[in-house]
Each structure stands twice: as structure tokens, then as C-alpha cells.
Design an enzyme around this catalytic site. Structure first.
Site, short mmCIF file in Angstrom:
data_model
loop_
_atom_site.label_atom_id
_atom_site.label_comp_id
_atom_site.label_asym_id
_atom_site.label_seq_id
_atom_site.Cartn_x
_atom_site.Cartn_y
_atom_site.Cartn_z
N GLN A 386 0.82 -1.20 0.00
CA GLN A 386 0.00 0.00 0.00
C GLN A 386 0.86 1.26 0.00
O GLN A 386 1.85 1.35 0.75
CB GLN A 386 -0.92 0.02 1.22
CG GLN A 386 -2.00 -1.06 1.19
CD GLN A 386 -3.13 -0.75 0.22
OE1 GLN A 386 -3.12 0.25 -0.47
NE2 GLN A 386 -4.11 -1.63 0.18
N GLU A 436 -2.41 -16.09 -3.69
CA GLU A 436 -1.85 -15.00 -4.50
C GLU A 436 -1.35 -15.55 -5.83
O GLU A 436 -0.77 -16.64 -5.90
CB GLU A 436 -0.70 -14.33 -3.75
CG GLU A 436 0.10 -13.30 -4.54
CD GLU A 436 -0.74 -12.16 -5.09
OE1 GLU A 436 -0.53 -11.81 -6.27
OE2 GLU A 436 -1.59 -11.64 -4.36
N ASP A 486 -9.04 -8.53 -1.16
CA ASP A 486 -8.48 -7.23 -1.56
C ASP A 486 -8.07 -7.34 -3.03
O ASP A 486 -6.88 -7.37 -3.35
CB ASP A 486 -7.29 -6.89 -0.67
CG ASP A 486 -6.75 -5.47 -0.91
OD1 ASP A 486 -7.37 -4.73 -1.70
OD2 ASP A 486 -5.72 -5.12 -0.33
N CYS A 514 -10.42 -1.10 -4.07
CA CYS A 514 -9.83 0.13 -4.62
C CYS A 514 -10.66 0.65 -5.78
O CYS A 514 -10.32 1.66 -6.39
CB CYS A 514 -8.39 -0.13 -5.08
SG CYS A 514 -8.26 -1.38 -6.38
#
Length: 587
Positions: A386, A436, A486, A514
Site C-alpha cells: 500500500q 496469491e 483485496d 480500490c
């Protein structure tokens, strides 16, 4: 359909000669090279240049001024294949606008009435495909409004996203002739204290603290090029030049997002490039030359990791380039405290290097250590992390509060990156399972777990849509499951959404977004009633998070729980209704 206009279409008289508009229906199927060859064969004078796009039935042909009339007389009316050719003078091109004219045009297009506070949607529409002018307004388009007003804009934007998925679910149910979920009703909204038309309450926006509104970015990328005066500069791209290839670069000195240490770094890179034996990278149609391209920096709060991108250099040339970079960035007088320098080679036209682009550590340590919520994270030049460390702690704090990690709970960290959220949750739950796509990120997550002596984590490489269904099937049935997602801007894959929804052990999802637009689409899929699913998810609470002050970007967090676990607010004493002005939105 009208033919597209091009800059070349307007040249009537150039330094090379006179431009002529030559047209025939036969040209539409002729490649530019074939047409040029044919014209040179039939023309009694030298043809200097031929410009034609593939679908055009015309071309712009340049000849010497003294040959213009002779060419027209010889070519006008002759047969190409099946159709005759016509020749006309080219239309004079308008002179390029001055910077003053550009600024006046921007002011007219981008201005709002005095005192008016626009919505983010208004601003995005206003600025779409418009030249914002200087790099300050390009990097920080909200800089003209107070921070309180910026927070108001972003709160309204997130409220509109909540209202959108509430309305869409209700409408889809109507279209399918099935009952609308109770949480989409006005009575539910009123009883829960939510804004009008919203399925769930919204907490007050999480803003960036006042003392962190400037220099808040811990990562920035800067281009190396020429400014408006032709001087070498290291900063942000102000605009693309009229030929579509060049970059006009301006200093970032006035941009509030950039830390002071990175501004000093830009000065050091600029001074190095100005005196370097290596040229600045240039590109055009079918060609490129030079070396210096861009510099990326990460800042831990006290130390810098720097990656310099250039075109490929080998042997002695590479050694000289590395020596120049090391000498420029490690001067003690600059007080940069650079602890790591990488060199990346990129020979593509785009500055966005391929994942396989060569990357080499040429100075110092391989990673930069960042601190977050009491943990340490080692990150490299390409790691996702971030960009606002201060507000990231506030975002993660709220996400973990809603996630409620407990001893009997397994936490799924979907799209986990280097494991930041999962590792922060691991101290309070039974285990963390991270998923991931990027192998390097998973290796970093494992290393960061070891660094912090955390042993209750598992990390899996792969696409979430490929990995998650099987992982959920094999989950220990005695465990409760909570998930934090996320995702990147496009949102979650439909297979991931289906797997999350169908896992009966999964009782709670914290969605960190986002991109509120893609979140709306995902929430509709997670919450729509279905005959095969008697316990869909329900939106429970939302909050806007301003990670990027002065910009149009806004994050949000949404908590979803199973319908069976959500109390019907209509059956309890209702809180005070939301103020009437909260019904406003940016639609």
C-alpha cells in the site's frame, strides 16, 4: 462514416515541399507501400513522401513546390485499377496552440461555478481525455478544494456505490419475478440508520491524518525526459507530445503527494542525466534510441530503495552506467539514505516493463523494511505494498475489527500480495490461508511470516479461481471461516465469488476495494437470492477510506455476513433516521 483526421492531413506546405490530397476508390484496398510504389512509377516528378492509413481511399503526397503543378496535371484523372484518381491541394494545417491557449481552453472546460463542490463522478467526466495542464493538477486534481470538502466528495461516492448495489439487487429480483430481499427495502434502511436507499449504515470516512496530507506516498515513479524548455528533467509526465510518442516531463517539486526526500532524489537523477555520457531514451514510429527512462523509489520513513530503468547496456558500457548511478544516488550531501539500488533494462516502447525484464541489484541490500501495525515487512522493487503507510494502518485496523479473527476462526486472505492483512490477522486467529497469483509475492509472504516469527500461516500460489474451490472443500469442518478479499481494480473472478458463496463454513467477508464500481458488481453476485442457496450474504456495514488525498481515488471497506446471522433491524428499536441531505448522490 467520416474518415479520421490526422496531423499529416493538414499539411499543405512543409519544409520538404507541397502536400497534395490524392484520392481513388482503388486506394482503400492498397497498402501504403504499394501505393507509394505505383505513384513513383506513374509520376513524372519525384515523390518525396506518401502518407496513408490502411482503410483510407486517399493519401497525402509530398512533392517539391516547383513540381506541384506538373504532378497534378499528370496524375489527375488517370486510371489506377478500376477507378480514376483525383488530385487536390492539401488543406492548410492550423498552427499548434500556444501554452497560453491550451491553459485558457482547460480553464473553460474544467471550471465549475464559484462555490460549487462537484461530485467525483462530475470531476471524472470533466477531466476525461482532457489535458489537466501542469503536473500539480494532473497528480492532485482535488488540490483546489479543502480537505474537508474532498472527504465529503469521497463519502458521497461510496454512499452512491452502496445505493447502487442495493438498487440493482432489488431490480434484478423484480425482473426475475422473485421476492426482493428484505435488506433492500426502505424500512430496513430506515431501521438500520442507513442513508436513504442504502442497505447498510456507513461509518464516518477514514481520512488521512492532517499531519500526513503532504508527502504521504511511500512509492513513486518518475520519468526522465525533457521539459517544455528542452532541458533534461526528472519528474512527472505533463503530457504526451503531438506526435504521440514523446513525453513532456515537468518537475514534481510542487506536487504535495511526493515526500521531500524523493524530490531530492529527482534532482540527483536529473543532474546525473544532464551530465551523463548516456542519452535520454527517445521513441518514435518504428524506432527508439538512448538509455535513461525512469526511476522508481520506495521510502520506509527513513531509508530509500531505488530502481532505475534504462535501455539495455552491456559490458563496459553497463559498468559505466552503474557507476554513474551509484555515484549520483549515494552522495552524503543529498541526505537520501539510499540503502538499495536496482537497475532494470527495458527496450520496449512502453515504460511498463515486461515481467521478464532483466532486474539486477547494483548497490546495497536486496529489500527495504517497512513497519505496519507492529510487524515488519521486507519488500523488493516489484512487490505490491500500500502506497500510504499511515492511512493503510487505519484501513487495516478497521478491516480487522470487522473481520473478528478469533481462536476458532480460519482467515482466508484472497489476493494476499506479500501477506500484510493476513499476517496482521494471524496473531488473533487459528490460522491464515493466503492465496496469491504472483509467485514472488508468495515467497515474500513466507519470508515475512518467518521474519515476524508467525507460524500459523499457509500460502498458496495460483489464480484464486483455480485454487479456492478445492481449498474450501478440504477445510477442517470444525473451523469457522472468515475471508478478507483485496482484489485488483477489475474485482473478483466469478468462480471465486461462487466458491465464497457456496462455502457454508464461511460466515463473514470483509471486502477491501480500490474500485467501488467493480465492488458493486461483485456484491450483487454475492447477495442475490438463489433457489440453490438459502443463506446468501447481506451487506452489513461500509466505510470510505481516503488513502490518496488530493486525488480522485477512494477505497472502501464493506462487511458482508450470512443472512441467518444478521438481525432484522425492523424488529428492534430503530435508530434515528439519516439526515435528509444524506440522500444526495453523485449519479
Amino acid at each position: 462514416m467520416a474518415e479520421p483526421e490526422t496531423p499529416e492531413a493538414g499539411e499543405a506546405q512543409t519544409s520538404e515541399g507541397a502536400s497534395l490530397h490524392v484520392q481513388s476508390k482503388d486506394f482503400a484496398k492498397m497498402p501504403s507501400g504499394k501505393l507509394e510504389q505505383w505513384l513513383k512509377e506513374v509520376s513524372p516528378v519525384a515523390v518525396q513522401k506518401v502518407f496513408k492509413l490502411p482503410t483510407w481511399s486517399y493519401a497525402f503526397v509530398t512533392v517539391l513546390p516547383e513540381d506541384k503543378e506538373k504532378f497534378k496535371e499528370a496524375i489527375n484523372g488517370i486510371l489506377c485499377r478500376d477507378f480514376n484518381v483525383t488530385v487536390k491541394d492539401g488543406t492548410p494545417r492550423k498552427p499548434p496552440k500556444t501554452e497560453e491557449e491550451r491553459a485558457a481552453k482547460r480553464q473553460k472546460k474544467n471550471s465549475f461555478p464559484p462555490g460549487h463542490v462537484p461530485t467525483l463522478k462530475d470531476l471524472k467526466e470533466k477531466l476525461k481525455n482532457k489535458d489537466p495542464g501542469d503536473v500539480l493538477h494532473k497528480s492532485a486534481p482535488l488540490i483546489e478544494w479543502s480537505y474537508e470538502q474532498q472527504l465529503g466528495m469521497k463519502s458521497t461516492h461510496i454512499k452512491t456505490a452502496v445505493r447502487a448495489f442495493t438498487k440493482q439487487v432489488a431490480q434484478k429480483c423484480k425482473d426475475l419475478n422473485q421476492p426482493e430481499p428484505s435488506w433492500t427495502s426502505h424500512a430496513w434502511s430506515k431501521a438500520s440508520g442507513a442513508p436513504l436507499g442504502c442497505a447498510c449504515p456507513l461509518d464516518d470516512i477514514i481520512g488521512t491524518p492532517a499531519d500526513s496530507l503532504e508527502g504521504y506516498r511511500n512509492k513513486c515513479e518518475f520519468s526522465i525526459g525533457w521539459d517544455a524548455n528542452g532541458e533534461v528533467e526528472c519528474g512527472f509526465v505533463q503530457r504526451i507530445t503531438d506526435d504521440g510518442f514523446g513525453r513532456l516531463v515537468a518537475s514534481c517539486e510542487e506536487v504535495p503527494l511526493v515526500p521531500q526526500v524523493m524530490k531530492r532524489l529527482c534532482q540527483a537523477v536529473r543532474d546525473c542525466a544532464r551530465t551523463s555520457k548516456f542519452a535520454i531514451f527517445k521513441r518514435g514510429k518504428g524506432w527508439k534510441s538512448g538509455f535513461w527512462r525512469l526511476v522508481m523509489a520506495r521510502f520506509s520513513g527513513s531509508e530509500l530503495l531505488v530502481m532505475v530503468q534504462t535501455a539495455t547496456a552491456t559490458g563496459e558500457e553497463k559498468e559505466q552506467l552503474c557507476a554513474e548511478i551509484r555515484a549520483a544516488l549515494t552522495q552524503e550531501s543529498l541526505q537520501l539514505n539510499v540503502v538499495s539500488i536496482y537497475l532494470q533494462f527495458n527496450d520496449e516502447v512502453s515504460d511498463a516493463a515486461r515481467p521478464t525484464a532483466p532486474l539486477e541489484l547494483i548497490y546495497g541490500q536486496s529489500q527495504l523494511r517497512m513497519k505496519l501495525l507492529g510487524l515488519a515487512f521486507d519488500i523488493g522493487p516489484l512487490s505490491f505494498y500500500q502506497a500510504n503507510s499511515i492511512t493503510c494502518e487505519l484501513l487495516y485496523g478497521r478491516a480487522l475489527e470487522w473481520l473478528q479473527p478469533k481462536e476458532e476462526v480460519a482467515v482466508l486472505d484472497v489476493c494476499c500480495g506479500v501477506g500484510t492483512i493476513g499476517l496482521c490477522a494471524s496473531q488473533k486467529c487459528r490460522k491464515v490461508i493466503g492465496i496469491e497469483l504472483v509467485p514472488e509475492a508468495v515467497e515474500s509472504a513466507k519470508a515475512n511470516a518467518a521474519l515476524n516469527e508467525i507460524h500459523n500461516t499457509e500460502w498458496t500460489v495460483g489464480k484464486a479461481e483455480d485454487v479456492l474451490p478445492k481449498l474450501l472443500e478440504e477445510m477442517d469442518p470444525s473451523l469457522q471461516v472468515s475471508a478478507v478479499v483485496d482484489p485488483p481494480r477489475p474485482g473478483l473472478h466469478h468462480v471465486v465469488l461462487r466458491a465464497l458463496r457456496s462455502c457454508s463454513q464461511l460466515s463473514r467477508i470483509v471486502y477491501v476495494s480500490c474500485n467501488p464500481d467493480s465492488l458493486v458488481e461483485d456484491v450483487v453476485k454475492l447477495t442475490m437470492p438463489s433457489e440453490n442457496d438459502e443463506d446468501p450474504f447481506v451487506p452489513v456495514r461500509a466505510v470510505a477510506v481516503d488513502m490518496f488525498p488530493h486525488t480522485l481515488h477512494c477505497e472502501m471497506i464493506l462487511l458482508l455476513e450470512r443472512m441467518s446471522q444478521v438481525k432484522d433491524p425492523r424488529k428492534t428499536e430503530a435508530p434515528a433516521a439519516a439526515p435528509a441531505d444524506e440522500a444526495t448522490n453523485d449519479t
